[in-house]
Scaffold this active site. Structure first.
Site, PDB file in Angstrom:
ATOM      1  N   HIS A  79       0.824  -1.212   0.000  1.00 36.81           N
ATOM      2  CA  HIS A  79       0.000   0.000   0.000  1.00 36.81           C
ATOM      3  C   HIS A  79       0.861   1.266   0.000  1.00 36.81           C
ATOM      4  O   HIS A  79       0.331   2.367  -0.120  1.00 36.81           O
ATOM      5  CB  HIS A  79      -0.979  -0.004   1.187  1.00 36.81           C
ATOM      6  N   ASP A 116      -0.467  -7.569   1.525  1.00 40.36           N
ATOM      7  CA  ASP A 116       0.061  -6.199   1.583  1.00 40.36           C
ATOM      8  C   ASP A 116       1.569  -6.208   1.863  1.00 40.36           C
ATOM      9  O   ASP A 116       2.024  -5.804   2.936  1.00 40.36           O
ATOM     10  CB  ASP A 116      -0.695  -5.430   2.655  1.00 40.36           C
ATOM     11  N   SER A 210       4.228   2.988   7.549  1.00 39.52           N
ATOM     12  CA  SER A 210       3.763   1.791   6.871  1.00 39.52           C
ATOM     13  C   SER A 210       4.951   1.128   6.181  1.00 39.52           C
ATOM     14  O   SER A 210       5.826   1.798   5.640  1.00 39.52           O
ATOM     15  CB  SER A 210       2.725   2.156   5.817  1.00 39.52           C
TER      16      SER A 210
END
Length: 260
Positions: A79, A116, A210
């Site tokens: 992502h 992910d 992230s």
């Protein structure tokens, strides 16, 4: 009467299995004056060279983290890998003062597409105490759940005051069982590709990193890639979720040739 009792039992079971909160990618969390959103709260500043495998990833408009897993490879979250390029910051204890940077175009991004997790092919880097790889778990550890073990997460995501720190921050976190994590988020979110950590005393991974690493204290193995936190906020006390690296050893090997 039996039908009613059966339906009641199913209703109770469904209610018990219902997730208590949703998840959100750390990089997408809002920062407001009314809700504290911090990636590493009650953590500690890293000394120079503590996490030489950690890289900053400067995309167009957002910041992520990643882990060096080989001379030409970085592991991160899928992502994160939007846009047409990324600037990779190597050996930067002070976020904007890297030992060196590399500009990498998007044709060097390899996304998993199902889970992910993503790879970034980088120009060859030589290793030293400020820039180095982190080892993956071995194939002999692929069934290890790492439950109750401790791990460290480091990066430059926002701290509890909502500011983007210049100095790398780290936090020590304890891995929990997937059953405990699923009791909060449900089994559709927490499946075999996910590893979760307990969030207590305000210690959490959150906004701004992230894709960053979760590295075991025992053996210094990369066991997780930062994926999501509770949509209720990083300080809500709900577990944080990572891609479980042992679940992806074949995929990593097939794309990079790296395995142990």
């Amino acid at each position: 009467m039996k039908v009613f009792i059966t339906l009641l039992a199913l209703a109770v079971a469904s209610a018990a299995a219902a997730p208590k909160t949703a998840v959100v990618h750390p990089k997408d969390l809002p920062v407001s004056d009314n809700k504290i959103e911090g990636r590493i709260t009650n953590g500690y500043p890293a000394y120079e060279g503590k996490a030489p495998y950690t890289v900053g990833l400067g995309f167009n408009g957002w910041w992520c983290g990643g882990s060096i897993i080989g001379n030409t490879w970085v592991l991160t979250a899928s992502h994160c890998t939007g846009g047409d390029s990324v600037t990779v910051y190597f050996g930067a204890t002070w976020r904007t003062n890297a030992q060196f940077t590399h500009y990498v175009s998007s044709n060097n991004f390899i996304d998993h597409w199902v889970d992910d997790i993503a790879l970034i092919r980088i120009p060859h880097v030589d290793f030293w105490h400020m820039v180095n790889k982190v080892e993956l778990p071995s194939y002999g550890q692929r069934d290890d759940q790492f439950q109750d073990s401790w791990a460290v997460a480091c990066g430059w995501g926002r701290t509890s005051d909502g500011n983007q720190p210049d100095w790398m921050q780290c936090v020590d976190l304890q891995v929990i069982s997937n059953n405990e994590c699923a009791s909060v988020y449900g089994n559709s979110i927490v499946n075999t590709n996910i590893i979760c950590v307990r969030v207590s005393d305000g210690k959490s991974t959150c906004s701004g990193d992230s894709g960053g690493p979760l590295v075991s204290h025992d053996g210094n193995k990369l066991i997780g890639v930062t994926n999501w936190v509770s949509s209720s906020g990083c300080m809500a006390g709900h577990p944080s979720g990572f891609q479980r690296v042992t679940h992806h050893l074949d995929w990593i090997r097939d794309n990079t040739g790296i395995s142990y």
